[in-house]
Design a protein around this motif. Sequence first.
Motif, mmCIF file in Angstrom:
data_model
loop_
_atom_site.group_PDB
_atom_site.id
_atom_site.type_symbol
_atom_site.label_atom_id
_atom_site.label_comp_id
_atom_site.label_asym_id
_atom_site.label_seq_id
_atom_site.Cartn_x
_atom_site.Cartn_y
_atom_site.Cartn_z
ATOM 1 N N ALA A 1 0.846 -1.204 0.000
ATOM 2 C CA ALA A 1 0.000 0.000 0.000
ATOM 3 C C ALA A 1 0.873 1.243 0.000
ATOM 4 O O ALA A 1 2.016 1.223 0.477
ATOM 5 N N ALA A 2 0.325 2.333 -0.538
ATOM 6 C CA ALA A 2 1.016 3.620 -0.435
ATOM 7 C C ALA A 2 1.058 4.020 1.038
ATOM 8 O O ALA A 2 0.138 3.702 1.802
ATOM 9 N N GLN A 3 2.142 4.700 1.432
ATOM 10 C CA GLN A 3 2.325 5.040 2.859
ATOM 11 C C GLN A 3 2.273 6.541 3.103
ATOM 12 O O GLN A 3 2.682 7.025 4.156
ATOM 13 N N GLU A 4 1.793 7.280 2.131
ATOM 14 C CA GLU A 4 1.763 8.740 2.236
ATOM 15 C C GLU A 4 0.939 9.188 3.451
ATOM 16 O O GLU A 4 -0.051 8.541 3.806
ATOM 17 N N PRO B 1 8.286 7.237 2.187
ATOM 18 C CA PRO B 1 8.855 8.482 2.703
ATOM 19 C C PRO B 1 9.984 9.073 1.865
ATOM 20 O O PRO B 1 10.727 9.910 2.361
ATOM 21 N N GLY B 2 10.104 8.679 0.605
ATOM 22 C CA GLY B 2 11.141 9.239 -0.262
ATOM 23 C C GLY B 2 10.816 10.673 -0.659
ATOM 24 O O GLY B 2 9.781 11.224 -0.267
ATOM 25 N N PHE B 3 11.675 11.262 -1.454
ATOM 26 C CA PHE B 3 11.470 12.655 -1.874
ATOM 27 C C PHE B 3 10.288 12.722 -2.858
ATOM 28 O O PHE B 3 10.256 11.998 -3.854
ATOM 29 N N PRO B 4 9.303 13.581 -2.588
ATOM 30 C CA PRO B 4 8.062 13.567 -3.375
ATOM 31 C C PRO B 4 8.198 14.126 -4.791
ATOM 32 O O PRO B 4 8.818 15.175 -4.995
#
Length: 424
Positions: A187-190, A304-307
């Motif tokens: 899943a996306a973790q945003e 959590p990487g650079f968006p």
Amino acid sequence: MRPGRLIIKGGCRPVGKVEISGAKNAALPLLMATLLAKGEHRISNVPDVTDVHTAKKLLEVLGAKATFSDQTMTIDTTALSQTKAPDEIVRQMRASILALGPLLARFGEAEAAMPGGCAIGERPVNIHLDGLSALGAMIGVEKGYIRAKANRLAGARIRLDFPTVTGTENLMMAATLARGKTIIENAAQEPEIVDLSSALNAMGAQISGAGTEQIKIEGVRELHPLQDYEVMGDRVEAGTFLIAAAATRGDLLLERANSEYLIATTALLRQAGAVIEADPAARTIRVKGPERLKSIHVVTAPYPGFPTDLQAQMMAAVTTANGRSTIREEIFENRLMQVKEMQKMGAAITVRGNMAEVNGLASSLRGSEVRAMDLRASASLIILGMMAEGTTEITGIEHLDRGYERIEQKLAAVGVDISRLDIS
Ligand code: EPU
């Protein structure tokens, strides 16, 4: 609201305080989540941006009654009259696809126009649709519309091929009313996923694990309206101001800003020489830009990487850095289109595939007439206009208005010479 064009005179240092608005990308799924439960919902800290108005229009087309003032949206979803997200609205905003999961879960059927490719890439929705099929929906595509049907969705274990943000949100919403348990893997973790999960739980859903790669949803029979839920702060807006200040020797104090969601961005800006002090408890971030930024290497990645939503702004910032920077776009295949406009302004950038090399020693920025092609690209051109010598005129401002609330007023209040001319 008339888009017009922005006029920026370069060379000002932004100094002062900026209050960060509610997050567009958290507000949009929350607005669609109201479709899951009948009754009157109230959501606060909703940013007054075009995409939010488009979402409101979609809710109204579906039969909801909505009012929006003072950043608070009240939505009554008691008497919905249709379950179809029409093409004219999906064309204005791809995130309209977020209506599909909630409508299907509550009414057993839903239609949405198939979103086409857009400025930043193809952007298919296959993962959304495969997930809904896994939950037991019959999916068909006919005359440009996705049609989904199911008596009652049934919980399932779903592994996403890519951690798509709106895909995760769509499936999470659909699964809240399914029979039994759903597990979404990869899943996306945003942070916006966590915000949506908190709101759904406040409506009576049983979701755990949002913010990790595995989300568990125990289906319930019914949800109740969302009451007085406050949308999280906009991390992309906050990141845009951090980058703008870092690039222009600015000194800004961001208020209502969640530094814990900006770790990758603040780490890169510190590496580039900016001084950043975050106070998570007070929800403030102070940023001071150096005389000249140092070159950096940027790779976009899922949170959590650079968006990816800050990639263009960071590119603008390093156009005058003290060396060669590289920027690799890994999320969207066509999200370097700001480069052409930046080159017009004298930025020394070369592109190979999804990688841009920015030679800060060879750039000589001058104000020019440029055109914004998408939301975040328009913010990057504002930053470049602030850095350049002379006057920059930006057209295509309708993109900016989709996602930044009162950006030129906020910048003008901290000393940036920026104004909007009402003629496009
Ligand atoms: N993808 C697929 N199939 C799918 C879904 C996505 O191949 O079914 C691919 C996309 O084509 C893309 C990648 O997966 O290459 C990531 O896309 P994702 O689905 O995560 O993006 P999104 O949900 O459509 C949201 C934000 C975007 C932001 C991205 C990435 C909202 C409303 N939109 O889009 O925000 O860039 O996540 O973080 O939340 C913006 O605000 O300017 C913006 C574009």
